[in-house]
Design an enzyme around this catalytic site. Structure first.
Site, PDB file in Angstrom:
ATOM      1  N   ASP A  79     -28.347 137.530   7.326  1.00  0.00           N
ATOM      2  CA  ASP A  79     -29.052 136.380   7.888  1.00  0.00           C
ATOM      3  C   ASP A  79     -29.572 136.753   9.265  1.00  0.00           C
ATOM      4  O   ASP A  79     -29.414 137.894   9.724  1.00  0.00           O
ATOM      5  CB  ASP A  79     -28.188 135.110   7.874  1.00  0.00           C
ATOM      6  CG  ASP A  79     -27.080 135.128   8.905  1.00  0.00           C
ATOM      7  OD1 ASP A  79     -26.946 136.134   9.634  1.00  0.00           O
ATOM      8  OD2 ASP A  79     -26.337 134.135   8.985  1.00  0.00           O
ATOM      9  N   HIS A  99     -25.135 128.179   8.056  1.00  0.00           N
ATOM     10  CA  HIS A  99     -25.544 129.433   7.406  1.00  0.00           C
ATOM     11  C   HIS A  99     -24.666 129.742   6.187  1.00  0.00           C
ATOM     12  O   HIS A  99     -25.147 130.233   5.171  1.00  0.00           O
ATOM     13  CB  HIS A  99     -25.473 130.595   8.400  1.00  0.00           C
ATOM     14  CG  HIS A  99     -26.570 130.553   9.420  1.00  0.00           C
ATOM     15  ND1 HIS A  99     -27.363 131.611   9.726  1.00  0.00           N
ATOM     16  CD2 HIS A  99     -27.031 129.537  10.198  1.00  0.00           C
ATOM     17  CE1 HIS A  99     -28.253 131.282  10.642  1.00  0.00           C
ATOM     18  NE2 HIS A  99     -28.054 130.012  10.955  1.00  0.00           N
TER      19      HIS A  99
HETATM   20  O1  LIG Z   1     -20.117 115.665   7.902  1.00  0.00           O
HETATM   21  C1  LIG Z   1     -20.765 116.609   7.476  1.00  0.00           C
HETATM   22  C2  LIG Z   1     -21.616 117.385   8.290  1.00  0.00           C
HETATM   23  C3  LIG Z   1     -22.340 118.416   7.704  1.00  0.00           C
HETATM   24  N1  LIG Z   1     -22.193 118.676   6.376  1.00  0.00           N
HETATM   25  C4  LIG Z   1     -22.963 119.766   5.755  1.00  0.00           C
HETATM   26  O2  LIG Z   1     -23.078 120.849   6.657  1.00  0.00           O
HETATM   27  C5  LIG Z   1     -24.384 121.407   6.605  1.00  0.00           C
HETATM   28  C6  LIG Z   1     -24.978 121.320   7.980  1.00  0.00           C
HETATM   29  O3  LIG Z   1     -26.118 122.111   8.041  1.00  0.00           O
HETATM   30  P1  LIG Z   1     -27.376 121.702   8.940  1.00  0.00           P
HETATM   31  O4  LIG Z   1     -27.828 120.350   8.604  1.00  0.00           O
HETATM   32  O5  LIG Z   1     -28.405 122.764   8.789  1.00  0.00           O
HETATM   33  O6  LIG Z   1     -26.840 121.609  10.402  1.00  0.00           O
HETATM   34  P2  LIG Z   1     -26.055 122.651  11.354  1.00  0.00           P
HETATM   35  O7  LIG Z   1     -24.700 122.817  10.896  1.00  0.00           O
HETATM   36  O8  LIG Z   1     -26.261 122.136  12.727  1.00  0.00           O
HETATM   37  O9  LIG Z   1     -26.891 124.025  11.129  1.00  0.00           O
HETATM   38  C7  LIG Z   1     -27.244 125.130  11.931  1.00  0.00           C
HETATM   39  O10 LIG Z   1     -27.969 125.974  11.014  1.00  0.00           O
HETATM   40  C8  LIG Z   1     -29.161 125.390  10.468  1.00  0.00           C
HETATM   41  C9  LIG Z   1     -29.741 126.357   9.454  1.00  0.00           C
HETATM   42  O11 LIG Z   1     -30.153 127.526  10.059  1.00  0.00           O
HETATM   43  C10 LIG Z   1     -30.139 125.065  11.598  1.00  0.00           C
HETATM   44  O12 LIG Z   1     -31.295 124.449  11.080  1.00  0.00           O
HETATM   45  C11 LIG Z   1     -29.443 124.125  12.596  1.00  0.00           C
HETATM   46  O13 LIG Z   1     -30.304 123.821  13.672  1.00  0.00           O
HETATM   47  C12 LIG Z   1     -28.171 124.796  13.111  1.00  0.00           C
HETATM   48  O14 LIG Z   1     -27.505 123.955  14.047  1.00  0.00           O
HETATM   49  C13 LIG Z   1     -25.166 120.610   5.589  1.00  0.00           C
HETATM   50  O15 LIG Z   1     -25.138 121.277   4.352  1.00  0.00           O
HETATM   51  C14 LIG Z   1     -24.377 119.301   5.474  1.00  0.00           C
HETATM   52  O16 LIG Z   1     -24.442 118.693   4.191  1.00  0.00           O
HETATM   53  C15 LIG Z   1     -21.383 117.931   5.582  1.00  0.00           C
HETATM   54  O17 LIG Z   1     -21.253 118.151   4.366  1.00  0.00           O
HETATM   55  N2  LIG Z   1     -20.674 116.907   6.152  1.00  0.00           N
END
Ligand SMILES: O=c1ccn([C@@H]2O[C@H](COP(=O)(O)OP(=O)(O)O[C@H]3O[C@H](CO)[C@@H](O)[C@H](O)[C@H]3O)[C@@H](O)[C@H]2O)c(=O)[nH]1
Length: 480
Positions: free
Chosen positions: A113, A19
């Site tokens: 949010d 988020h």
């Molecule tokens: O090694 C890593 C891992 C993650 N990221 C970044 O972290 C973010 C991760 O976001 P997302 O892919 O949406 O996963 P989650 O962190 O699991 O996000 C939560 O929030 C999202 C948006 O609401 C939901 O869709 C997911 O299910 C929920 O777990 C992204 O921008 C990635 O690029 C990195 O840069 N490096």
């Protein structure tokens, strides 16, 4: 001539990278493209990661980490993430209120949010217009907006059976209730409390674009259906994704230079978002699956959920070791794959990796940000959903948008076996496979359409302009 004062927008995100990252990017774009003044508020706990890694170097954008709150006594024994996050936000509201009260220029707009609806009371108090930024896809939003209309259940047995019940949100594909709001956990009631406040909002910004979810978009703006889904105006403004995020420079340089030495489209990127972990057994199967596929890969690895750290870890005073994959990988895996694979512990510069020409496919938990990042970089996906909206996203990607392989992931807690993992990887990565070719072609088309949406004159760009104009007009009238 007197110049007008910039409109001041406050964004409140719930904690959690999924988020925080898109909220920060929304803020950046409101400042750089639309000349607004933006303050982003991030609730924290003592365990929160330092968000200094979130690259905030832009005039007009103020990122404020709210003072850490301690919720341990409030949610003792509570396992639901939604309840925990909601509590952190709620406990941070006093600080938010006092900052707004003493700010030189009170914001005229508050964007919350999904988990921050408690802050709407503050918006009322300071006469701010109320908006929400939905960081997931449009179907998830439509489902949640419709949730209050779903008949309430009477007892626990009903709750369990409702997990698999299909809900027909008008104009949308049927969704299983349990996919988004498990009625068996505290999260259901908490979610319901959030979504019943949607009706107070003036609008909802969605991190998606019209062409990606046309059917749902049409339903949400259809007057007849609007009677059935109690939703405020929707504004698809995405994809809003980050350009880069906080890895240490060395790590970035190492994995990117490794990618520089691989052939175009030859590397599978494997990552499960900011917090996803697998079981030890599943990690073993994935390792063997990767090996059997004989493809190049980068794998962002976390300690398995059920992994017990070796006793040496605790004995080592001042231990800073966070994760050593050789503790839980199959014997010899790292040595056998070192010519073709790169294992990165915990975190990787995901966007840089996805935008590298050597990457040919993304095996992902389908968090919505990861999904959008893959789409904007034209990379087809192998879906491996874990929780929250991820199953819904995976279905959307495979069945509707057709940019992800159709996987046969067994329901429940079963483990995906190495042969199936090998099959999925080869299907997308191998040149000759027709399904793989279709996915790659579709990924390219989607990239073009996503870029079009956010370019000047594109649907998402226009949506945001429309909102900004409204906010500027409202702000001007307040200042008169
Ligand atoms: O090694 C890593 C891992 C993650 N990221 C970044 O972290 C973010 C991760 O976001 P997302 O892919 O949406 O996963 P989650 O962190 O699991 O996000 C939560 O929030 C999202 C948006 O609401 C939901 O869709 C997911 O299910 C929920 O777990 C992204 O921008 C990635 O690029 C990195 O840069 N490096």
């Amino acid at each position: 001539m007197e110049t007008r004062k910039q409109t001041h927008v406050a964004i409140l995100t719930s904690p959690g990278m999924g988020h925080i990252i898109p909220s920060l990017e929304l803020g950046k774009s409101l400042v750089s493209q639309h000349d607004l003044k933006v303050t982003l508020f991030i609730p924290t706990t003592s365990k929160s990661p330092q968000s200094s890694t979130l690259h905030n170097n832009q005039d007009g954008l103020n990122v404020i980490n709210l003072p850490p709150v301690d919720i341990t006594h409030l949610v003792a024994g509570e396992t639901s993430l939604v309840v925990r996050i909601t509590t952190i936000v709620r406990e941070s509201l006093a600080s938010l209120r006092s900052i707004i009260e003493t700010s030189q220029q009170t914001p005229t707009v508050l964007i919350i949010d999904l988990f921050s609806t408690d802050a709407l009371d503050i918006a009322d108090e300071f006469k701010m217009s109320k908006y929400m930024f939905s960081t997931s896809n449009m179907s998830a939003y439509a489902f949640l907006a419709y949730l209050p209309k779903i008949k309430r259940v009477k007892n626990n047995n009903d709750l369990v059976s409702r997990l698999t019940e299909l809900v027909h949100v008008p104009g949308c594909k049927p969704i299983r209730v349990g996919l988004l709001a498990d009625p068996n956990t505290g999260s259901y009631g908490c979610m319901l409390r959030h979504v019943t406040r949607f009706k107070e909002l003036s609008g909802v910004l969605l991190n998606t674009f019209e062409d990606l979810e046309q059917e749902t978009y049409r339903a949400l703006i259809d007057d007849e259906i609007a009677e059935l889904i109690p939703t405020p105006s929707v504004y698809p403004v995405g994809p809003i994704i980050k350009p880069t995020v906080g890895p240490s420079k060395n790590q970035a340089i190492h994995c990117l230079s490794w990618l520089d030495n691989q052939p175009n489209g030859s590397v599978l990127f494997v990552s499960f978002g900011s917090g996803g972990s697998l079981s030890s057994e599943q990690v073993t199967e994935l390792a063997f699956g990767l090996e059997l596929s004989q493809q190049r890969f980068i794998w962002v690895v976390r300690n398995p959920i059920d992994f017990v750290l070796p006793s040496s870890y605790y004995l080592d005073a001042g231990n800073t070791k966070e994760i050593d994959p050789s503790d839980f990988f199959p014997d010899g895996f790292l040595a056998r794959t070192q010519q073709v694979g790169l294992v990165l512990p915990n975190w990787a510069p995901q966007v840089e990796i996805l935008s590298h020409a050597s990457v040919g496919c993304f095996l992902s938990h389908c968090g919505w940000n990861s999904t959008l990042e893959s789409i904007l970089n034209g990379v087809p996906m192998i879906p491996w959903p874990l929780f929250a909206d991820q199953h819904l996203n995976a279905t959307l990607l495979s069945d509707d948008i057709k940019v992800a392989a159709r996987t046969q992931i067994p329901p429940g807690k079963e483990v995906i076996r190495r042969e199936e993992i090998k099959r999925m990887i080869r299907l997308v990565m191998e040149e000759g496979d027709e399904e793989g070719q279709n996915l790659r072609r579709r990924a390219k088309e989607l990239k073009t359409s996503a870029l079009r949406a956010i370019s000047i004159g594109g649907s998402s760009y226009n949506s945001l302009c429309q909102l900004v104009e409204k906010w500027n007009t409202e702000s001007d009238s307040v200042q008169l």
